[in-house]
Design a protein around this motif. Structure first.
Motif, PDB file in Angstrom:
ATOM      1  N   UNK A  11      27.113  41.675  32.137  1.00  0.00           N
ATOM      2  CA  UNK A  11      28.001  42.371  33.070  1.00  0.00           C
ATOM      3  C   UNK A  11      27.822  41.879  34.496  1.00  0.00           C
ATOM      4  N   UNK A  12      27.752  40.563  34.653  1.00  0.00           N
ATOM      5  CA  UNK A  12      27.677  39.955  35.973  1.00  0.00           C
ATOM      6  C   UNK A  12      26.303  39.927  36.601  1.00  0.00           C
ATOM      7  N   UNK A  13      25.280  40.394  35.889  1.00  0.00           N
ATOM      8  CA  UNK A  13      23.906  40.424  36.404  1.00  0.00           C
ATOM      9  C   UNK A  13      23.031  39.454  35.611  1.00  0.00           C
ATOM     10  N   UNK A  14      22.368  38.494  36.281  1.00  0.00           N
ATOM     11  CA  UNK A  14      21.438  37.620  35.559  1.00  0.00           C
ATOM     12  C   UNK A  14      20.182  38.394  35.161  1.00  0.00           C
ATOM     13  N   UNK A  15      19.758  38.217  33.903  1.00  0.00           N
ATOM     14  CA  UNK A  15      18.605  38.945  33.376  1.00  0.00           C
ATOM     15  C   UNK A  15      17.664  37.946  32.706  1.00  0.00           C
ATOM     16  N   UNK A  16      16.410  37.910  33.157  1.00  0.00           N
ATOM     17  CA  UNK A  16      15.385  37.074  32.535  1.00  0.00           C
ATOM     18  C   UNK A  16      14.854  37.821  31.321  1.00  0.00           C
ATOM     19  N   UNK A  17      14.877  37.171  30.172  1.00  0.00           N
ATOM     20  CA  UNK A  17      14.433  37.806  28.935  1.00  0.00           C
ATOM     21  C   UNK A  17      12.909  37.714  28.819  1.00  0.00           C
ATOM     22  N   UNK A  58      27.256  36.347  29.284  1.00  0.00           N
ATOM     23  CA  UNK A  58      26.790  35.171  28.547  1.00  0.00           C
ATOM     24  C   UNK A  58      25.472  35.513  27.862  1.00  0.00           C
ATOM     25  N   UNK A  59      25.530  36.279  26.766  1.00  0.00           N
ATOM     26  CA  UNK A  59      24.308  36.697  26.073  1.00  0.00           C
ATOM     27  C   UNK A  59      23.729  35.584  25.196  1.00  0.00           C
ATOM     28  N   UNK A  60      22.478  35.780  24.810  1.00  0.00           N
ATOM     29  CA  UNK A  60      21.798  34.849  23.918  1.00  0.00           C
ATOM     30  C   UNK A  60      21.310  35.636  22.699  1.00  0.00           C
ATOM     31  N   UNK A  61      22.057  35.587  21.595  1.00  0.00           N
ATOM     32  CA  UNK A  61      21.564  36.231  20.373  1.00  0.00           C
ATOM     33  C   UNK A  61      20.374  35.442  19.813  1.00  0.00           C
ATOM     34  N   UNK A  62      19.661  36.047  18.896  1.00  0.00           N
ATOM     35  CA  UNK A  62      18.490  35.377  18.334  1.00  0.00           C
ATOM     36  C   UNK A  62      18.862  34.158  17.489  1.00  0.00           C
ATOM     37  N   UNK A  63      19.929  34.256  16.706  1.00  0.00           N
ATOM     38  CA  UNK A  63      20.384  33.142  15.866  1.00  0.00           C
ATOM     39  C   UNK A  63      21.908  33.054  15.962  1.00  0.00           C
ATOM     40  N   UNK A  64      22.404  31.838  16.098  1.00  0.00           N
ATOM     41  CA  UNK A  64      23.845  31.572  16.079  1.00  0.00           C
ATOM     42  C   UNK A  64      24.098  30.539  14.983  1.00  0.00           C
ATOM     43  N   UNK A  65      25.104  30.792  14.151  1.00  0.00           N
ATOM     44  CA  UNK A  65      25.542  29.804  13.169  1.00  0.00           C
ATOM     45  C   UNK A  65      26.924  29.334  13.602  1.00  0.00           C
ATOM     46  N   UNK A  66      27.048  28.010  13.734  1.00  0.00           N
ATOM     47  CA  UNK A  66      28.333  27.415  14.125  1.00  0.00           C
ATOM     48  C   UNK A  66      28.570  26.173  13.287  1.00  0.00           C
ATOM     49  N   UNK A  67      29.848  25.793  13.190  1.00  0.00           N
ATOM     50  CA  UNK A  67      30.218  24.695  12.305  1.00  0.00           C
ATOM     51  C   UNK A  67      30.894  23.542  13.029  1.00  0.00           C
ATOM     52  N   UNK A  68      31.022  23.599  14.329  1.00  0.00           N
ATOM     53  CA  UNK A  68      31.704  22.555  15.074  1.00  0.00           C
ATOM     54  C   UNK A  68      30.823  21.369  15.392  1.00  0.00           C
ATOM     55  N   UNK A  69      31.398  20.413  16.138  1.00  0.00           N
ATOM     56  CA  UNK A  69      30.625  19.237  16.556  1.00  0.00           C
ATOM     57  C   UNK A  69      29.502  19.652  17.507  1.00  0.00           C
TER      58      UNK A  69
END
Length: 190
Positions: free
Chosen positions: A33-39, A83-94
């Motif tokens: 929501x527009x705020x940078x957050x260090x994980x 711009x979240x970072x989930x733990x795992x992302x599955x993608x099929x593109x280049x």
């Protein structure tokens, strides 16, 4: 005399990406929501579940020419302050340039006590706006439980798996995810 807190304007994704460019890859930042957050670093239990998920999803995704990737950020061109970072992302593109995807087919979040409400709330709402996404997994640390959201047309169907013998069919990837594999070696669960 009272003093009002200065409100900073919401940061855009472009501003955020520029801000974090000089930071090392080990620092994981999200824009929420527009705020940078260090994980914060995750617990060993959290990382064990992520590792198990990664191994299982990697094997399933590979059969379709897709990739399971940990720590990949997500973007949606319609939403410019998230711009979240989930733990795992599955993608099929280049292969991607940079660490952000716009085309995931599946993602997984392993819940942490401090982020649970955001992961099951605002992040889940954001994830459902990504048109390529077919399946969202919310994985619990404290109990053997996976909540899965599956896109069916314009709607999402919710499924809960709680039995260690249960398996979730992943038709878009041509396989299934077994709870026993996700929680293997994790230790006592509720």
């Amino acid at each position: 005399m009272s003093q009002a807190l200065a409100k900073h304007p919401r940061m855009s994704v472009a501003e955020f990406v520029e801000m974090i460019r000089p930071y090392p890859d080990e620092e994981r930042w999200e824009l929420l929501d527009g705020e940078p957050v260090l994980m914060a670093p995750q617990s060993e239990r959290h990382q064990g579940i992520v590792g198990n998920l990664y191994a299982a999803l990697r094997a399933i995704a590979k059969s379709r020419g897709c990739k399971a990737l940990p720590g990949l950020g997500l973007l949606n061109d319609e939403i410019d302050d998230y711009a979240p970072i989930p733990d795992i992302v599955v993608r099929c593109g280049p292969p991607l340039e940079g660490g952000y995807a716009r085309d995931p087919v599946l993602l997984a979040e392993v819940l942490s006590p401090s982020t649970m409400s955001n992961d099951r709330g605002r992040k889940l709402d954001f994830y459902r706006t990504i048109t390529s996404l077919r399946t969202i997994l919310i994985v619990y640390q404290s109990e053997a439980r996976i909540e899965a959201w599956r896109r069916e047309g314009e709607d999402w169907r919710w499924i809960v798996l709680k039995d260690m013998e249960a398996a979730l069919a992943l038709p878009d990837l041509g396989g299934e995810l077994r709870l026993a594999d996700v929680y293997e070696g994790i230790g006592p669960l509720a």
